[in-house]
Structures are given as structure tokens and as C-alpha cells.
Scaffold this active site. Structure first.
Site, PDB file in Angstrom:
ATOM      1  N   CYS A  55       0.837  -1.206   0.000  1.00 48.76           N
ATOM      2  CA  CYS A  55       0.000   0.000   0.000  1.00 48.76           C
ATOM      3  C   CYS A  55       0.874   1.259   0.000  1.00 48.76           C
ATOM      4  CB  CYS A  55      -0.921  -0.013   1.223  1.00 48.76           C
ATOM      5  SG  CYS A  55      -2.017   1.416   1.275  1.00 48.76           S
ATOM      6  N   CYS A  59       0.261   4.754   7.008  1.00 47.52           N
ATOM      7  CA  CYS A  59      -0.378   4.589   8.325  1.00 47.52           C
ATOM      8  C   CYS A  59       0.621   3.881   9.255  1.00 47.52           C
ATOM      9  CB  CYS A  59      -1.653   3.762   8.202  1.00 47.52           C
ATOM     10  SG  CYS A  59      -2.736   4.349   6.888  1.00 47.52           S
ATOM     11  N   CYS A  62       0.325   0.155  10.392  1.00 45.05           N
ATOM     12  CA  CYS A  62      -0.086  -0.878   9.438  1.00 45.05           C
ATOM     13  C   CYS A  62       1.081  -1.601   8.772  1.00 45.05           C
ATOM     14  CB  CYS A  62      -0.974  -0.252   8.371  1.00 45.05           C
ATOM     15  SG  CYS A  62      -1.539  -1.479   7.178  1.00 45.05           S
ATOM     16  N   CYS A  99     -16.487  -9.377   5.412  1.00 46.38           N
ATOM     17  CA  CYS A  99     -15.811  -8.120   5.087  1.00 46.38           C
ATOM     18  C   CYS A  99     -14.610  -8.384   4.198  1.00 46.38           C
ATOM     19  CB  CYS A  99     -15.315  -7.431   6.351  1.00 46.38           C
ATOM     20  SG  CYS A  99     -16.615  -7.156   7.532  1.00 46.38           S
ATOM     21  N   CYS A 131     -19.528  -6.425   3.398  1.00 47.39           N
ATOM     22  CA  CYS A 131     -18.844  -5.198   3.786  1.00 47.39           C
ATOM     23  C   CYS A 131     -17.539  -5.123   3.006  1.00 47.39           C
ATOM     24  CB  CYS A 131     -18.574  -5.247   5.286  1.00 47.39           C
ATOM     25  SG  CYS A 131     -17.633  -3.845   5.899  1.00 47.39           S
ATOM     26  N   CYS A 191     -19.468   1.687   8.685  1.00 42.83           N
ATOM     27  CA  CYS A 191     -18.721   1.034   9.754  1.00 42.83           C
ATOM     28  C   CYS A 191     -17.506   1.923   9.986  1.00 42.83           C
ATOM     29  CB  CYS A 191     -18.305  -0.368   9.280  1.00 42.83           C
ATOM     30  SG  CYS A 191     -17.175  -1.200  10.404  1.00 42.83           S
ATOM     31  N   ARG A 263     -17.940  -3.020  17.790  1.00 43.24           N
ATOM     32  CA  ARG A 263     -17.167  -4.207  17.408  1.00 43.24           C
ATOM     33  C   ARG A 263     -15.821  -4.268  18.116  1.00 43.24           C
ATOM     34  NH1 ARG A 263     -17.899  -4.484  11.777  1.00 43.24           N
ATOM     35  NH2 ARG A 263     -19.758  -5.517  12.526  1.00 43.24           N
TER      36      ARG A 263
HETATM   37  S1  SF4 Z   1      -4.242   1.005   6.933  1.00 41.14           S
HETATM   38 FE1  SF4 Z   1      -2.593  -0.040   5.769  1.00 41.14          FE
HETATM   39  S2  SF4 Z   1      -3.647  -0.828   3.950  1.00 41.14           S
HETATM   40 FE2  SF4 Z   1      -4.993   0.736   4.841  1.00 41.14          FE
HETATM   41  S3  SF4 Z   1      -4.428   2.658   3.831  1.00 41.14           S
HETATM   42 FE3  SF4 Z   1      -3.156   2.553   5.685  1.00 41.14          FE
HETATM   43  S4  SF4 Z   1      -1.240   1.562   5.007  1.00 41.14           S
HETATM   44 FE4  SF4 Z   1      -2.782   1.172   3.409  1.00 41.14          FE
END
Ligand code: SF4
Length: 327
Positions: A55, A59, A62, A99, A131, A191, A263
């Protein structure tokens, strides 16, 4: 008397609820919970990562962000038949909601999106609540998903507007709100919740709850996540979230958004059965379950362990709301 559903909460009121003596807070939340929900029912959801890793976003919690060196294996979009087979299996083991998560920054109008549309149609035909969590969406894309039978769209706020930039620099809090608004306009249920343990203050937690609880319509589903500390991410060494903070967060979410499904999400694997029981008592009424490792980005407890826990606690899986309402 049933507690009213309010959209005019103030930060001070929410803070006062969060700061109640713990037993008082749990008692209040359990009372509200019983006014709006069957206290012995828990919605069982299965999460499948349909496109994993790589990605472009950053974040900090993540493991799927391409820029961090984690053990997560990149996996291109799964074939539609594979996804439908997983959904079928999830249905057979008691899940009513399926999901599908793709590690995308945003949805692009390309062949991959066409395939996701086919997946949504296929899972919908199984009679499950479908979802998706696919990143940012335009109003038109939300509309296409709705027409394919999408029941809910997950788009978490993650944290407060003020703290957001400390956690993610590649998009803004406002982008989140825009996508949520696009989902609402298309008539898909929302959600949206957040994560605790990111290094945020209590004031940030209250601010996040305030954003959710003052939306013109509360999200139908509110995930409360404890940070799953993924090796290789900037937050890997954050302290483990204290269970009572998690319980306080769940109880406060339950009181300020009485009709929403709350949740108990990421972080459940690190909780004992007794700790999870406190979360259910405080108003959590949904969990993610699934195969321990396969295709889930961070592990969840297995289905059979969860069913044993339900038996021990006198809980049962919630019926499919979609099926109930269309009967
Ligand atoms: S949470 Fe992870 S998968 Fe989702 S946008 Fe952020 S870096 Fe990408």
C-alpha cells in the site's frame, strides 16, 4: 425509560462518561446495551484480505504499507471464486457478515474494481451482509457498490483530527469524512471507529468519539481496535493497550451511540477470555473471527475457540440482520 439517541454530545460530557468509576461505567453501558440490543447476541463477522500489502499510504500502525519492512507477504487481488469460497465457508461456520479488505489508497475505476463489484454480488447472493474496506471512494463508486448489493463500508477515523497527522501523512482526516459522506449518500451503512494505543491522549480518544457521536447519523457499526503491534512498523514498540482502557472505550462508545453495533476488533487475540467477557459486558456485540493465520493480516482467534467462548459466556451468534429485515 430508554436512553435517547443523541447527536449533540459535547466533549466534556463524553469525558465525564469515560472517567466514571469503572464499575459504574460498565453498569451504565450494560444498561444502555440492554435497551437497544439482545445482550446474549454477538454478531460474528469474517474478514478476508482480498488484496494484501504494497500500500502506498504510510499509516504508522499498518504492516501493509509498502514503505515498512514487515513480514506481511504482498498478495495481488484474489480470484473472485476464491473469495466466494471463503465467504461460503464463513457462512457455514456462523458468520453473518463478510468483510473484504483491499490495501488500496483509494478505489480506481479499473478492472480490479470491476472484480470487486463481482465479489460483492457473489457474497450478496449468499445472503450475507457484505462489507468492504477499499480506501477512499467517490460518490459514483459508492453508488456502484450499493447497486452490487454492498451492505456496509468500513472506513475508520483511526484517531482524533488533531492527532491524525502524527499517524498518517499521506492523507487528511477530512478525506476520511468525505468518503464516509459518500458512503452515506449512496445508502450504504457505515462502519467507522478507531484504534487506541497509537500514542494518543485521552483527549484525542474523546475527540474521536465526539466526531462519531455527533454525525447526523451514527455509524451503524463502530469498531474499537487496540493497536496490534506489527513488527517493522513505526509503532511496533508501543506499550500494549491496558484492558481497562479498552473496556472504558467500548463502554463510552456504547453509551454515546446506543443503537450502533460496537465491534471488538484488532487486539482481541491478545486478550484472555475473561478480558473479552468484560468487553461484552461493557457493550461490545460484534467480533471478527476467522482462520487463525490464512489471509488475515493480523491473526484473530479461530472459529472453534470463539464458539467455545460463546458457550462459556452464554452468548450466541446474532442472526443476519439483512435476512431478518427482508423477510
Ligand atoms: S491502513 Fe494499511 S492498507 Fe490501509 S491505507 Fe493505511 S497503510 Fe494502506
Amino acid at each position: 425509560m430508554t436512553s435517547a439517541i443523541r447527536h449533540d454530545w459535547t466533549k466534556t460530557e463524553i469525558q465525564e462518561i469515560y472517567d466514571l468509576p469503572l464499575m459504574e461505567l460498565i453498569y451504565k453501558a450494560a444498561t444502555v446495551h440492554r435497551e437497544y440490543h439482545k445482550a446474549d447476541e454477538v454478531q460474528v463477522c469474517t474478514l478476508l484480505s482480498i488484496k494484501t500489502g504494497g500500500c502506498p499510504e504510510d499509516c504508522s500502525y499498518c504492516g501493509q504499507a509498502a514503505r515498512y519492512h514487515t513480514d506481511i507477504k504482498v498478495q495481488a487481488l484474489l480470484p473472485t471464486e476464491t473469495v466466494i469460497a471463503h465467504a461460503q465457508k464463513a457462512k457455514e461456520t456462523g458468520s453473518t457478515r463478510f468483510c473484504m479488505a483491499a490495501a488500496w489508497r483509494e478505489v480506481r475505476d479499473n478492472r480490479d474494481f470491476d472484480r470487486v463489484i463481482d465479489m460483492v454480488k457473489g457474497v450478496n447472493e449468499l445472503g450475507m451482509e457484505v462489507c468492504c474496506t477499499l480506501g477512499m471512494l467517490t460518490e459514483e463508486q459508492a453508488q456502484r457498490l450499493q447497486e452490487a448489493g454492498l451492505y456496509a463500508y468500513n472506513h475508520n477515523l483511526d484517531t482524533s483530527e488533531d492527532y491524525y497527522k502524527e499517524i498518517i501523512s499521506t492523507r487528511k482526516f477530512d478525506n476520511r469524512i468525505n468518503t464516509i459522506n459518500n458512503v452515506r449518500k449512496a445508502g450504504i451503512t457505515v462502519c467507522s471507529g478507531g484504534i487506541i494505543g497509537l500514542g494518543e491522549t485521552h483527549a484525542d480518544r474523546m475527540a474521536m468519539l465526539l466526531t462519531l457521536a455527533t454525525m447526523p447519523k451514527h455509524p451503524e457499526s463502530v469498531p474499537v481496535n487496540a493497536l496490534a503491534r506489527v513488527k517493522g512498523t513505526p509503532l511496533e514498540n508501543n506499550p500494549k493497550v491496558d484492558i481497562w482502557e479498552m473496556v472504558r472505550m467500548i463502554a463510552t462508545a456504547r453509551i454515546v451511540m446506543p443503537a450502533s453495533v460496537v465491534r471488538l476488533s484488532a487486539g482481541r487475540i491478545e486478550m484472555t477470555e475473561a478480558e473479552q467477557a468484560w468487553c461484552f459486558m461493557a457493550g461490545a456485540n460484534s467480533i471478527f473471527t476467522g482462520e487463525r493465520q490464512t489471509l488475515l493480516v493480523t491473526p484473530n482467534p479461530g472459529v472453534s475457540e470463539d464458539m467455545q467462548m460463546f458457550e462459556n459466556l452464554g452468548l450466541k451468534p446474532m442472526e443476519n440482520k439483512k435476512t431478518v429485515s427482508s423477510c
